[in-house]
Design a protein around this motif. Structure first.
Motif, PDB file in Angstrom:
ATOM      1  N   ILE A 231      43.080  23.251 -28.404  1.00  0.00           N
ATOM      2  CA  ILE A 231      43.505  22.402 -27.280  1.00  0.00           C
ATOM      3  C   ILE A 231      43.288  22.702 -25.991  1.00  0.00           C
ATOM      4  O   ILE A 231      43.793  24.007 -25.647  1.00  0.00           O
ATOM      5  CB  ILE A 231      45.095  22.276 -27.614  1.00  0.00           C
ATOM      6  CG1 ILE A 231      45.321  21.541 -28.789  1.00  0.00           C
ATOM      7  CG2 ILE A 231      45.495  21.344 -26.515  1.00  0.00           C
ATOM      8  CD1 ILE A 231      46.640  21.376 -29.201  1.00  0.00           C
ATOM      9  N   THR A 232      42.686  22.031 -25.010  1.00  0.00           N
ATOM     10  CA  THR A 232      42.630  22.400 -23.729  1.00  0.00           C
ATOM     11  C   THR A 232      43.148  21.044 -23.049  1.00  0.00           C
ATOM     12  O   THR A 232      43.232  20.057 -23.340  1.00  0.00           O
ATOM     13  CB  THR A 232      41.038  22.590 -23.349  1.00  0.00           C
ATOM     14  OG1 THR A 232      40.548  21.465 -23.471  1.00  0.00           O
ATOM     15  CG2 THR A 232      40.536  23.583 -24.176  1.00  0.00           C
ATOM     16  N   CYS A 260      41.506  18.821 -31.895  1.00  0.00           N
ATOM     17  CA  CYS A 260      40.728  18.825 -32.985  1.00  0.00           C
ATOM     18  C   CYS A 260      41.260  17.827 -34.022  1.00  0.00           C
ATOM     19  O   CYS A 260      40.609  17.780 -35.050  1.00  0.00           O
ATOM     20  CB  CYS A 260      40.749  20.478 -33.378  1.00  0.00           C
ATOM     21  SG  CYS A 260      40.171  21.537 -32.354  1.00  0.00           S
ATOM     22  N   SER A 261      42.513  17.577 -33.979  1.00  0.00           N
ATOM     23  CA  SER A 261      42.888  16.596 -35.080  1.00  0.00           C
ATOM     24  C   SER A 261      43.863  15.398 -34.608  1.00  0.00           C
ATOM     25  O   SER A 261      44.168  15.488 -33.462  1.00  0.00           O
ATOM     26  CB  SER A 261      43.631  17.561 -36.097  1.00  0.00           C
ATOM     27  OG  SER A 261      44.997  17.699 -35.569  1.00  0.00           O
ATOM     28  N   LEU A 262      43.926  14.543 -35.380  1.00  0.00           N
ATOM     29  CA  LEU A 262      44.640  13.392 -34.888  1.00  0.00           C
ATOM     30  C   LEU A 262      46.343  13.781 -34.819  1.00  0.00           C
ATOM     31  O   LEU A 262      47.154  13.420 -34.049  1.00  0.00           O
ATOM     32  CB  LEU A 262      44.620  12.383 -35.957  1.00  0.00           C
ATOM     33  CG  LEU A 262      43.522  11.279 -35.935  1.00  0.00           C
ATOM     34  CD1 LEU A 262      43.260  10.372 -37.072  1.00  0.00           C
ATOM     35  CD2 LEU A 262      43.330  10.669 -34.720  1.00  0.00           C
ATOM     36  N   ALA A 267      50.795  15.088 -31.358  1.00  0.00           N
ATOM     37  CA  ALA A 267      51.805  15.809 -30.637  1.00  0.00           C
ATOM     38  C   ALA A 267      51.460  16.149 -29.120  1.00  0.00           C
ATOM     39  O   ALA A 267      52.494  16.308 -28.362  1.00  0.00           O
ATOM     40  CB  ALA A 267      51.720  17.138 -31.438  1.00  0.00           C
ATOM     41  N   LEU A 268      50.252  16.150 -28.865  1.00  0.00           N
ATOM     42  CA  LEU A 268      49.919  16.447 -27.504  1.00  0.00           C
ATOM     43  C   LEU A 268      50.599  15.228 -26.654  1.00  0.00           C
ATOM     44  O   LEU A 268      51.094  15.475 -25.480  1.00  0.00           O
ATOM     45  CB  LEU A 268      48.487  16.522 -27.459  1.00  0.00           C
ATOM     46  CG  LEU A 268      47.827  17.147 -26.197  1.00  0.00           C
ATOM     47  CD1 LEU A 268      48.355  18.565 -25.802  1.00  0.00           C
ATOM     48  CD2 LEU A 268      46.274  17.263 -26.513  1.00  0.00           C
ATOM     49  N   ARG A 273      53.779  12.851 -22.255  1.00  0.00           N
ATOM     50  CA  ARG A 273      54.868  12.053 -22.212  1.00  0.00           C
ATOM     51  C   ARG A 273      56.028  12.650 -21.445  1.00  0.00           C
ATOM     52  O   ARG A 273      56.741  12.410 -20.316  1.00  0.00           O
ATOM     53  CB  ARG A 273      55.028  11.201 -23.086  1.00  0.00           C
ATOM     54  CG  ARG A 273      54.000   9.897 -23.151  1.00  0.00           C
ATOM     55  CD  ARG A 273      54.506   8.841 -24.248  1.00  0.00           C
ATOM     56  NE  ARG A 273      54.377   9.283 -25.554  1.00  0.00           N
ATOM     57  CZ  ARG A 273      53.098   8.841 -26.227  1.00  0.00           C
ATOM     58  NH1 ARG A 273      52.129   8.559 -25.563  1.00  0.00           N
ATOM     59  NH2 ARG A 273      53.240   9.515 -27.452  1.00  0.00           N
ATOM     60  N   ALA A 274      56.435  13.803 -22.365  1.00  0.00           N
ATOM     61  CA  ALA A 274      57.790  14.702 -22.052  1.00  0.00           C
ATOM     62  C   ALA A 274      57.711  15.344 -20.475  1.00  0.00           C
ATOM     63  O   ALA A 274      58.662  15.251 -19.835  1.00  0.00           O
ATOM     64  CB  ALA A 274      58.090  15.535 -23.389  1.00  0.00           C
ATOM     65  N   ILE A 275      56.630  15.884 -20.431  1.00  0.00           N
ATOM     66  CA  ILE A 275      56.327  16.660 -19.163  1.00  0.00           C
ATOM     67  C   ILE A 275      56.319  15.368 -18.073  1.00  0.00           C
ATOM     68  O   ILE A 275      57.106  15.508 -16.606  1.00  0.00           O
ATOM     69  CB  ILE A 275      54.929  17.377 -19.090  1.00  0.00           C
ATOM     70  CG1 ILE A 275      54.978  18.530 -19.994  1.00  0.00           C
ATOM     71  CG2 ILE A 275      54.590  17.775 -17.513  1.00  0.00           C
ATOM     72  CD1 ILE A 275      53.614  19.277 -20.318  1.00  0.00           C
TER      73      ILE A 275
END
Ligand SMILES: [Zn+2]
Length: 307
Positions: A231-232, A260-262, A267-268, A273-275
């Motif tokens: 993840i980047t 890399c995955s759905l 989750a990302l 959204r939380a940030i």
């Protein structure tokens, strides 16, 4: 299979001529006439080889050139051969630097990405057409908007790739000769922060700095990067403020994330959204621009050595 390979090995001049034909057609993603001309050239070769093929040219349904070799078992899941007819090069590039060959290399707009791949797929179809049918159908699917994110083409891709036993995309490999075996997903977001302007000297305490809130969020967003899991998260553009002596009333950031995955994607997005929703400097508010939040962007692939 030997018969197919034997025939293909005799086709080098024809394949090179075919690549030259396609390279010398300007076919930027926004040049509909150009991507149509690429389809016409490919259709000509496929039809001449007695292959069932048609160009569904309406962009609203996902402009796609489709070719089909029937399988011995009618309902067997097909193998999909894919490619895209568009390039990133603006119309007029062909006039500036048309197809040319120097030594054992060829040059020209899209020669690598991916007009040679289109020719490869056409000749694979033509080679297979010369043999008794494979047990399963083989589909060719060639879209026209890959370089701008396959917003429309993905409709055709999802329709025809679902249930396929395998899909081979003839995008270029890596300089090393490695094959790309999977690709990351990507998305872009815009984050807007609204604060309160005040004079930096006269009434600083009345202000609420949108820049400070954004700066904190940028740090949190960058902390989402996790190389180990692929993840980047990169804020590559920021803007905001009015002047150095004004508490900034607004600020904006543009974020690019890859995954890399759905499951990672969901989750990302949740963490982003939380940030954005987390409190920042008092009296500032941040919003996530949903208008760009689901745009997928083309990405680098993972590669494995060619077998
Ligand atoms: Zn490509």
């Amino acid at each position: 299979m030997n018969a197919a390979i034997e025939w293909l090995s005799s086709q080098r001049p024809a394949m090179q001529a075919a690549v030259a034909t396609l390279v010398d057609i300007d076919s930027n993603s926004h040049d509909k006439a150009g991507t149509d001309r690429v389809a016409q050239a490919m259709l000509g070769w496929l039809h001449a080889a007695d292959i069932d093929a048609e160009h569904r040219a309406d962009p609203s349904e996902g402009d796609a050139l489709l070719a089909r070799l029937p399988g011995a078992q009618r309902d067997a899941a097909p193998v999909l051969l894919m490619g895209h007819r568009d390039t990133v090069f603006p119309s007029g590039t062909v006039a500036q630097r048309p197809w040319r060959v120097e030594g054992d290399r060829a040059y020209g707009p899209g020669v690598s990405d991916m007009k040679s791949g289109l020719v490869l797929q056409c000749f694979v179809l033509m080679a297979l057409r010369r043999l008794p049918p494979l047990p399963f159908p083989v589909l060719g699917l060639f879209t026209a908007d890959e370089e701008i994110g396959s917003q429309r083409g993905r409709v055709a891709i999802e329709t025809h790739a679902r249930g396929a036993r395998a899909a081979f995309n003839a995008e270029p490999g890596r300089v090393s000769g490695n094959l790309v075996v999977e690709r990351k997903g990507g998305a872009t977001f815009a984050i807007d922060v609204a604060g309160r302007a005040a004079h930096a000297g006269v009434n600083h305490a009345d202000g609420a700095s949108a820049i400070e809130t954004l700066a904190r969020k940028v740090q949190a967003l960058h902390a989402l990067t996790d190389y180990a899991s692929g993840i980047t998260s990169n804020v590559g553009l920021i803007s905001g403020g009015l002047s150095s002596n004004t508490v900034a009333p607004s600020a904006r950031a543009q974020l690019d994330v890859r995954f890399c995955s759905l499951a990672q994607r969901e989750a990302l997005f949740e963490r982003i959204r939380a940030i954005v929703d987390a409190p920042g400097v008092a009296r500032t508010t941040a919003t996530l621009d949903a208008g760009v939040s689901t745009v997928t962007v083309p990405d680098v692939g993972f590669s494995r050595p060619a077998p």
